[in-house]
Motif scaffolding. Structure first.
Motif, mmCIF file in Angstrom:
data_model
loop_
_atom_site.group_PDB
_atom_site.id
_atom_site.type_symbol
_atom_site.label_atom_id
_atom_site.label_comp_id
_atom_site.label_asym_id
_atom_site.label_seq_id
_atom_site.Cartn_x
_atom_site.Cartn_y
_atom_site.Cartn_z
ATOM 1 N N MET A 123 3.069 51.634 40.837
ATOM 2 C CA MET A 123 2.499 51.974 39.540
ATOM 3 C C MET A 123 3.474 52.916 38.834
ATOM 4 S SD MET A 123 -1.244 53.530 38.509
ATOM 5 C CE MET A 123 -2.094 52.021 38.936
ATOM 6 N N PRO A 124 4.483 52.354 38.164
ATOM 7 C CA PRO A 124 5.478 53.209 37.514
ATOM 8 C C PRO A 124 4.871 54.027 36.383
ATOM 9 C CG PRO A 124 5.771 50.904 36.882
ATOM 10 C CD PRO A 124 4.752 50.918 37.972
ATOM 11 N N THR A 125 5.484 55.163 36.120
ATOM 12 C CA THR A 125 4.941 56.059 35.095
ATOM 13 C C THR A 125 4.919 55.382 33.737
ATOM 14 O OG1 THR A 125 7.155 56.998 34.835
ATOM 15 C CG2 THR A 125 5.643 58.147 36.309
ATOM 16 N N HIS A 126 5.918 54.535 33.434
ATOM 17 C CA HIS A 126 5.946 53.941 32.095
ATOM 18 C C HIS A 126 4.809 52.932 31.914
ATOM 19 C CE1 HIS A 126 7.918 50.311 33.727
ATOM 20 N NE2 HIS A 126 8.769 51.110 34.327
ATOM 21 N N LEU A 127 4.288 52.351 33.001
ATOM 22 C CA LEU A 127 3.121 51.475 32.867
ATOM 23 C C LEU A 127 1.907 52.291 32.425
ATOM 24 C CD1 LEU A 127 1.952 48.724 35.341
ATOM 25 C CD2 LEU A 127 0.338 50.389 34.472
ATOM 26 N N VAL A 128 1.695 53.431 33.071
ATOM 27 C CA VAL A 128 0.557 54.283 32.723
ATOM 28 C C VAL A 128 0.720 54.832 31.308
ATOM 29 C CG1 VAL A 128 -0.695 56.390 33.347
ATOM 30 C CG2 VAL A 128 0.121 54.843 35.132
ATOM 31 N N GLU A 129 1.950 55.230 30.959
ATOM 32 C CA GLU A 129 2.192 55.766 29.620
ATOM 33 C C GLU A 129 1.961 54.711 28.544
ATOM 34 O OE1 GLU A 129 6.156 57.064 30.136
ATOM 35 O OE2 GLU A 129 5.627 58.931 31.164
ATOM 36 N N ASP A 130 2.449 53.488 28.778
ATOM 37 C CA ASP A 130 2.231 52.417 27.801
ATOM 38 C C ASP A 130 0.752 52.079 27.678
ATOM 39 O OD1 ASP A 130 4.924 52.319 27.380
ATOM 40 O OD2 ASP A 130 5.280 50.488 28.527
ATOM 41 N N ALA A 131 0.026 52.130 28.803
ATOM 42 C CA ALA A 131 -1.413 51.875 28.744
ATOM 43 C C ALA A 131 -2.112 52.937 27.901
ATOM 44 C CB ALA A 131 -2.000 51.837 30.159
ATOM 45 N N GLU A 132 -1.726 54.210 28.071
ATOM 46 C CA GLU A 132 -2.346 55.275 27.280
ATOM 47 C C GLU A 132 -2.060 55.105 25.798
ATOM 48 O OE1 GLU A 132 -1.038 58.941 28.961
ATOM 49 O OE2 GLU A 132 -2.396 58.809 30.690
ATOM 50 N N LEU A 133 -0.825 54.645 25.465
ATOM 51 C CA LEU A 133 -0.518 54.376 24.063
ATOM 52 C C LEU A 133 -1.412 53.271 23.502
ATOM 53 C CD1 LEU A 133 3.390 54.567 24.088
ATOM 54 C CD2 LEU A 133 1.789 56.218 23.097
ATOM 55 N N ALA A 134 -1.859 52.375 24.389
ATOM 56 C CA ALA A 134 -2.765 51.305 23.959
ATOM 57 C C ALA A 134 -4.224 51.745 24.021
ATOM 58 C CB ALA A 134 -2.561 50.064 24.833
ATOM 59 N N GLY A 135 -4.460 53.034 24.320
ATOM 60 C CA GLY A 135 -5.824 53.552 24.373
ATOM 61 C C GLY A 135 -6.548 53.276 25.668
ATOM 62 N N VAL A 136 -5.781 53.076 26.747
ATOM 63 C CA VAL A 136 -6.374 52.755 28.048
ATOM 64 C C VAL A 136 -5.914 53.800 29.059
ATOM 65 C CG1 VAL A 136 -6.590 51.045 29.889
ATOM 66 C CG2 VAL A 136 -6.347 50.295 27.498
ATOM 67 N N VAL A 137 -6.847 54.586 29.580
ATOM 68 C CA VAL A 137 -6.535 55.617 30.567
ATOM 69 C C VAL A 137 -6.841 55.061 31.951
ATOM 70 C CG1 VAL A 137 -7.047 57.937 31.395
ATOM 71 C CG2 VAL A 137 -7.023 57.465 28.942
ATOM 72 N N LEU A 138 -5.814 54.925 32.789
ATOM 73 C CA LEU A 138 -5.997 54.348 34.114
ATOM 74 C C LEU A 138 -6.342 55.398 35.162
ATOM 75 C CD1 LEU A 138 -3.043 51.782 34.178
ATOM 76 C CD2 LEU A 138 -5.455 51.329 33.730
ATOM 77 N N LEU A 139 -5.551 56.457 35.228
ATOM 78 C CA LEU A 139 -5.754 57.472 36.261
ATOM 79 C C LEU A 139 -6.868 58.427 35.857
ATOM 80 C CD1 LEU A 139 -2.018 58.138 37.086
ATOM 81 C CD2 LEU A 139 -3.725 57.302 38.706
ATOM 82 N N PRO A 140 -7.683 58.857 36.804
ATOM 83 C CA PRO A 140 -8.758 59.790 36.474
ATOM 84 C C PRO A 140 -8.210 61.163 36.112
ATOM 85 C CG PRO A 140 -8.606 59.517 38.843
ATOM 86 C CD PRO A 140 -7.649 58.525 38.236
#
Length: 449
Positions: A123-140
């Motif tokens: 789970m690379p950091t840029h995947l989580v960051e791109d998801a947050e930019l799309a309004g999706v928070v993955l990690l609690p």
């Protein structure tokens, strides 16, 4: 977002996964990856009582967490107290809405490197960051992990904390566990990505024991976009410009011979050429074994399940000693391991019977919990006819035949290991068995080296 367990996540086996109880984690960190540590940070920043976190770590390290069930919005396990009392512990996490999952799938489909990373259990950091930019928070985050336990605690107790620590170990191996908690199973997510890319996805069957799929075709979903180039991981994942791999070479008849270090040039101070030659030879033998196993598994098989878990220093000393090193190297291993020559020789005999599992049984005396002890006693009671059952004296996980130099040791996996007393020391006497009578017969028939 919602906490309704049934609102999202699809149907069928993909909507729930159950992981067998993990072995104790004594002396090891629960999380080494950045996403595993982020999960633990969410727990440790939320719990109000540090004492409960400490109790949870102790229970998780002792192997008190049973099988973990993961489904959208919830993880569940039975956690046993030190007295053997079991408690159902649940930890709740908000699910993503259908709209959020659509945004996540659109984002991931545009960047093939994200899909490749997930399929590699990363789970690379840029995947989580791109998801947050799309309004999706993955990690609690703070307050996202809600606790429920039948012990009656209103906040995180030792049982729910232990479940969270154990879940961190699962996340280390497979970040799809987190995505399932957020509401989408692996199959459902990959099918959503396939529908957006038009590229055949991996085998739709459930992941194997090591979490691998039969194909990684989904990694080639996209190439360059917008004329601005792509990240290196995306270019590599796409396979668009990479030539076909050559055929696999034939398996050599045996491992290669390392170069000799016996030269006219004296070695540097503190360097033992004999020890280096031995280590190189063992490495070549292990590489040959891995290649042989990989070819036998098939060209499309993955190698993760063929590689032994990383050994501790103590285990590695025994493994190397099992390779029949020169006497001077064996002396160094005996001294460095702290076992001495006789102790190392016995440890090698254990290793030859079953690797790290056999060595753990040889070294460790542990007290089975109530359920394990009940199963062990039931196995002993049914292994012989009543008039044939030998008299046994028990201590911890060891059952010794009264008046005879033979012993059974119960491993943490439920198998019975035969031991025989030789020259005043308990010595491994053979391979393990599910049936204690078979293991005892092995011990009784064993002879010394």
């Amino acid at each position: 977002m919602t906490r309704n367990d049934d609102e999202h996540g699809g149907e069928g086996a993909d909507a729930e996964r159950t992981f067998a109880a993990l072995p104790p984690a004594r002396g090891r960190a629960f999380a080494l990856t950045w996403w595993g540590r982020a999960w633990l940070t969410a727990l440790e920043s939320t719990a109000l009582d540090p004492g409960q976190l400490k109790a949870g770590r102790r229970l998780a390290r002792a192997g008190a967490v049973g099988a973990v069930s993961v489904r959208p919005g919830r993880i569940t396990a039975v956690v046993q107290d030190r007295d053997g009392t079991g408690h159902r512990a649940d930890v709740l996490l908000q699910q993503l809405t259908d709209e959020q999952w659509d945004r996540f799938a659109d984002m991931a489909a545009e960047r093939a490197g994200h899909v490749a990373a997930l399929l590699d259990r990363e789970m690379p950091t840029h995947l989580v960051e791109d998801a947050e930019l799309a309004g999706v928070v993955l990690l609690p985050g703070l307050g996202d992990l809600e606790a429920e336990c039948d012990c009656g605690a209103w906040d995180h107790c030792g049982h729910t904390a232990a479940l969270c620590y154990q879940t961190a170990r699962l996340l280390e191996q497979d970040p799809f566990v987190l995505l399932l908690m957020r509401g989408r199973g692996e199959r459902a997510l990959l099918e959503a990505l396939e529908s957006r890319t038009g590229t055949p996805g991996p085998d739709a069957g459930p992941a194997g024991a090591d979490g691998a799929h039969g194909s990684n075709d989904m990694r080639g979903a996209h190439g360059a976009h917008d004329g601005h180039g792509v990240d290196a991981d995306e270019a590599f994942a796409s396979g668009a410009v990479l030539p076909a791999l050559p055929d696999l070479p034939a398996l050599p008849a045996g491992p290669g011979a390392p170069p000799s270090l016996d030269t006219e040039t004296p070695p540097p101070a503190g360097t033992d050429p004999g020890a280096l030659e031995f280590l190189a030879a063992r490495t070549a033998a292990e590489a040959h074994r891995l290649l042989s196993d990989a070819l036998r598994e098939g060209q499309r098989g993955r190698l993760e399940h063929l590689v032994h878990p990383a050994a501790t220093v103590a285990e590695d000393a025994v493994r190397l000693a099992a390779g029949e090193p020169a006497p001077e190297v064996a002396d160094r291993l005996a001294e460095g391991s702290g076992r001495g020559r006789e102790g190392l020789s016995l440890a090698v005999r254990a290793w030859q019977q079953g690797g790290a599992e056999a060595l753990e049984v040889f070294d460790e005396e542990w007290t089975p919990d109530r359920d394990t002890l009940a199963r062990a006693r039931a196995a002993l009671d049914t292994a012989w006819e009543e008039d044939e059952r030998p008299p046994l004296k028990s201590r911890a996980n060891r059952w010794t035949v009264v008046g005879a130099p033979v012993q059974l040791r119960l491993g943490r996996d439920g198998r019975w290991w035969p031991y025989r007393r030789e020259r005043g020391r308990w010595t491994p006497a053979g391979a393990p068995a599910q049936d204690p009578a078979t293991a005892l017969a092995t011990a009784e028939g064993a002879t010394g080296p």
